[in-house]
Design a protein around this motif. Structure first.
Motif, PDB file in Angstrom:
ATOM      1  N   MET A   1      77.938  80.481 -12.967  1.00 55.79           N
ATOM      2  CA  MET A   1      78.713  80.100 -11.960  1.00 55.79           C
ATOM      3  C   MET A   1      79.112  78.711 -11.934  1.00 55.79           C
ATOM      4  O   MET A   1      78.207  77.940 -11.834  1.00 55.79           O
ATOM      5  CB  MET A   1      78.159  80.681 -10.570  1.00 55.79           C
ATOM      6  N   GLU A   2      80.434  78.346 -11.445  1.00 49.59           N
ATOM      7  CA  GLU A   2      80.798  77.025 -11.372  1.00 49.59           C
ATOM      8  C   GLU A   2      80.132  76.583 -10.065  1.00 49.59           C
ATOM      9  O   GLU A   2      79.705  77.276  -8.970  1.00 49.59           O
ATOM     10  CB  GLU A   2      82.433  76.863 -11.208  1.00 49.59           C
ATOM     11  N   SER A   3      79.939  75.193  -9.856  1.00 52.78           N
ATOM     12  CA  SER A   3      79.530  74.543  -8.466  1.00 52.78           C
ATOM     13  C   SER A   3      80.517  73.938  -8.036  1.00 52.78           C
ATOM     14  O   SER A   3      81.530  73.161  -8.556  1.00 52.78           O
ATOM     15  CB  SER A   3      78.404  73.341  -9.053  1.00 52.78           C
ATOM     16  N   PRO A   4      80.320  74.075  -6.509  1.00 49.83           N
ATOM     17  CA  PRO A   4      81.158  73.195  -5.774  1.00 49.83           C
ATOM     18  C   PRO A   4      81.175  71.839  -5.976  1.00 49.83           C
ATOM     19  O   PRO A   4      79.946  71.085  -6.396  1.00 49.83           O
ATOM     20  CB  PRO A   4      80.774  73.558  -4.288  1.00 49.83           C
ATOM     21  N   ASN A   5      82.156  71.039  -5.634  1.00 43.54           N
ATOM     22  CA  ASN A   5      82.157  69.684  -5.879  1.00 43.54           C
ATOM     23  C   ASN A   5      83.270  68.905  -4.827  1.00 43.54           C
ATOM     24  O   ASN A   5      83.970  69.634  -3.943  1.00 43.54           O
ATOM     25  CB  ASN A   5      82.559  69.028  -7.152  1.00 43.54           C
ATOM     26  N   LEU A   6      83.024  67.443  -4.553  1.00 39.85           N
ATOM     27  CA  LEU A   6      83.771  66.826  -3.742  1.00 39.85           C
ATOM     28  C   LEU A   6      85.271  66.112  -4.313  1.00 39.85           C
ATOM     29  O   LEU A   6      85.802  65.218  -3.812  1.00 39.85           O
ATOM     30  CB  LEU A   6      83.236  65.976  -2.796  1.00 39.85           C
ATOM     31  N   SER A   7      85.615  66.402  -5.495  1.00 37.24           N
ATOM     32  CA  SER A   7      86.627  65.759  -6.370  1.00 37.24           C
ATOM     33  C   SER A   7      87.878  65.768  -5.663  1.00 37.24           C
ATOM     34  O   SER A   7      88.427  64.801  -5.580  1.00 37.24           O
ATOM     35  CB  SER A   7      86.674  66.424  -7.766  1.00 37.24           C
ATOM     36  N   TYR A   8      88.316  66.871  -5.123  1.00 39.12           N
ATOM     37  CA  TYR A   8      89.633  67.107  -4.580  1.00 39.12           C
ATOM     38  C   TYR A   8      89.275  66.230  -3.226  1.00 39.12           C
ATOM     39  O   TYR A   8      90.220  65.484  -3.025  1.00 39.12           O
ATOM     40  CB  TYR A   8      89.903  68.477  -4.326  1.00 39.12           C
ATOM     41  N   ILE A   9      88.537  66.347  -2.425  1.00 35.73           N
ATOM     42  CA  ILE A   9      88.279  65.607  -1.138  1.00 35.73           C
ATOM     43  C   ILE A   9      88.142  63.815  -1.615  1.00 35.73           C
ATOM     44  O   ILE A   9      88.984  63.137  -1.070  1.00 35.73           O
ATOM     45  CB  ILE A   9      87.202  65.920  -0.292  1.00 35.73           C
ATOM     46  N   ASP A  10      87.744  63.624  -2.551  1.00 32.63           N
ATOM     47  CA  ASP A  10      87.714  61.963  -2.813  1.00 32.63           C
ATOM     48  C   ASP A  10      89.010  61.722  -3.317  1.00 32.63           C
ATOM     49  O   ASP A  10      89.484  60.882  -2.931  1.00 32.63           O
ATOM     50  CB  ASP A  10      86.785  62.042  -4.078  1.00 32.63           C
ATOM     51  N   GLN A  11      89.867  62.610  -4.028  1.00 32.40           N
ATOM     52  CA  GLN A  11      91.181  62.401  -4.438  1.00 32.40           C
ATOM     53  C   GLN A  11      91.908  62.346  -3.033  1.00 32.40           C
ATOM     54  O   GLN A  11      92.793  61.300  -3.024  1.00 32.40           O
ATOM     55  CB  GLN A  11      91.680  63.398  -5.511  1.00 32.40           C
ATOM     56  N   LEU A  12      91.852  63.273  -2.246  1.00 31.76           N
ATOM     57  CA  LEU A  12      92.673  63.233  -1.118  1.00 31.76           C
ATOM     58  C   LEU A  12      92.422  61.912  -0.163  1.00 31.76           C
ATOM     59  O   LEU A  12      93.097  61.376   0.512  1.00 31.76           O
ATOM     60  CB  LEU A  12      92.465  64.504  -0.135  1.00 31.76           C
ATOM     61  N   SER A  13      91.105  61.587  -0.254  1.00 36.24           N
ATOM     62  CA  SER A  13      90.762  60.653   0.864  1.00 36.24           C
ATOM     63  C   SER A  13      91.101  59.153   0.397  1.00 36.24           C
ATOM     64  O   SER A  13      91.286  58.221   1.081  1.00 36.24           O
ATOM     65  CB  SER A  13      89.303  60.704   1.103  1.00 36.24           C
ATOM     66  N   GLY A  14      91.410  59.037  -1.014  1.00 33.78           N
ATOM     67  CA  GLY A  14      91.732  57.872  -1.610  1.00 33.78           C
ATOM     68  C   GLY A  14      90.783  56.646  -1.253  1.00 33.78           C
ATOM     69  O   GLY A  14      91.187  55.657  -1.433  1.00 33.78           O
ATOM     70  N   GLY A  15      89.511  56.966  -1.312  1.00 30.79           N
ATOM     71  CA  GLY A  15      88.431  55.972  -1.011  1.00 30.79           C
ATOM     72  C   GLY A  15      87.887  55.762   0.419  1.00 30.79           C
ATOM     73  O   GLY A  15      87.295  55.107   0.911  1.00 30.79           O
ATOM     74  N   ASP A  16      88.837  56.499   1.409  1.00 31.57           N
ATOM     75  CA  ASP A  16      88.764  56.202   2.720  1.00 31.57           C
ATOM     76  C   ASP A  16      87.554  57.045   3.198  1.00 31.57           C
ATOM     77  O   ASP A  16      87.598  58.267   3.480  1.00 31.57           O
ATOM     78  CB  ASP A  16      90.031  56.696   3.615  1.00 31.57           C
TER      79      ASP A  16
ATOM     80  N   GLU B   1      85.716  57.252   6.090  1.00 27.52           N
ATOM     81  CA  GLU B   1      85.920  58.142   7.312  1.00 27.52           C
ATOM     82  C   GLU B   1      86.489  59.368   7.024  1.00 27.52           C
ATOM     83  O   GLU B   1      86.382  60.323   7.679  1.00 27.52           O
ATOM     84  CB  GLU B   1      86.468  57.169   8.392  1.00 27.52           C
ATOM     85  N   PHE B   2      87.716  59.211   6.487  1.00 27.00           N
ATOM     86  CA  PHE B   2      88.460  60.434   6.311  1.00 27.00           C
ATOM     87  C   PHE B   2      87.760  61.408   5.528  1.00 27.00           C
ATOM     88  O   PHE B   2      87.753  62.569   5.954  1.00 27.00           O
ATOM     89  CB  PHE B   2      89.835  60.235   5.455  1.00 27.00           C
ATOM     90  N   LYS B   3      87.076  61.030   4.352  1.00 28.34           N
ATOM     91  CA  LYS B   3      86.230  61.917   3.606  1.00 28.34           C
ATOM     92  C   LYS B   3      85.173  62.461   4.455  1.00 28.34           C
ATOM     93  O   LYS B   3      85.119  63.816   4.544  1.00 28.34           O
ATOM     94  CB  LYS B   3      85.709  61.424   2.507  1.00 28.34           C
ATOM     95  N   THR B   4      84.531  61.925   5.288  1.00 30.00           N
ATOM     96  CA  THR B   4      83.529  62.489   6.171  1.00 30.00           C
ATOM     97  C   THR B   4      84.233  63.353   6.958  1.00 30.00           C
ATOM     98  O   THR B   4      83.418  64.363   7.348  1.00 30.00           O
ATOM     99  CB  THR B   4      82.981  61.160   6.832  1.00 30.00           C
ATOM    100  N   LYS B   5      85.094  63.132   7.809  1.00 30.74           N
ATOM    101  CA  LYS B   5      86.073  63.874   8.795  1.00 30.74           C
ATOM    102  C   LYS B   5      86.268  65.426   7.863  1.00 30.74           C
ATOM    103  O   LYS B   5      86.094  66.501   8.511  1.00 30.74           O
ATOM    104  CB  LYS B   5      87.215  63.302   9.231  1.00 30.74           C
ATOM    105  N   ILE B   6      86.861  65.172   6.673  1.00 28.15           N
ATOM    106  CA  ILE B   6      87.268  66.460   6.127  1.00 28.15           C
ATOM    107  C   ILE B   6      85.909  67.210   5.858  1.00 28.15           C
ATOM    108  O   ILE B   6      85.967  68.488   6.146  1.00 28.15           O
ATOM    109  CB  ILE B   6      87.988  66.283   4.737  1.00 28.15           C
TER     110      ILE B   6
END
Length: 105
Positions: A1-16, A18-23
């Motif tokens: 089974m595949e594993s969850p990751n934060l790749s999309y959230i990292d991309q969405l946050s653009g390095g922010d 605080e925004f990443k943590t909020k999501i």
């Protein structure tokens, strides 16, 4: 089974950070509630509500980078609408995987 990751959230946050943590915090607070509602509706065989729950959970599945699991959820949602719960255990396994992951991050 595949594993969850934060790749999309990292991309969405653009390095922010605080925004990443909020999501992440939003997902961590909403996911258990949505999962519990899903299990409750399954328990009482409220298939229309179960399909709605799966539809909502699909978004969390997608955000956590689970492409194959998203496809499974899409199929499961459609099958539920046709009174077919045969993918229930498979979907529940996806929810367990996400729960474990969210408890670690």
């Amino acid at each position: 089974m595949e594993s969850p990751n934060l790749s999309y959230i990292d991309q969405l946050s653009g390095g922010d950070l605080e925004f990443k943590t909020k999501i992440i915090n939003i997902i961590k607070s909403e996911f258990p509630l949505e999962k519990d509602e899903y299990y409750n509706n399954v328990r009482y065989n409220k298939l229309e509500k179960v399909a709605e729950n799966v539809h909502k959970l699909k978004h969390k599945i997608s955000i956590l980078g689970l492409e194959k699991s998203y496809t499974i959820a899409e199929t499961y949602e459609e099958e539920i609408r046709n009174n077919d719960m045969s993918r229930e255990q498979e979907f529940n396994g996806i929810l367990d995987t996400i729960t474990d992951y969210l408890n670690k991050i």
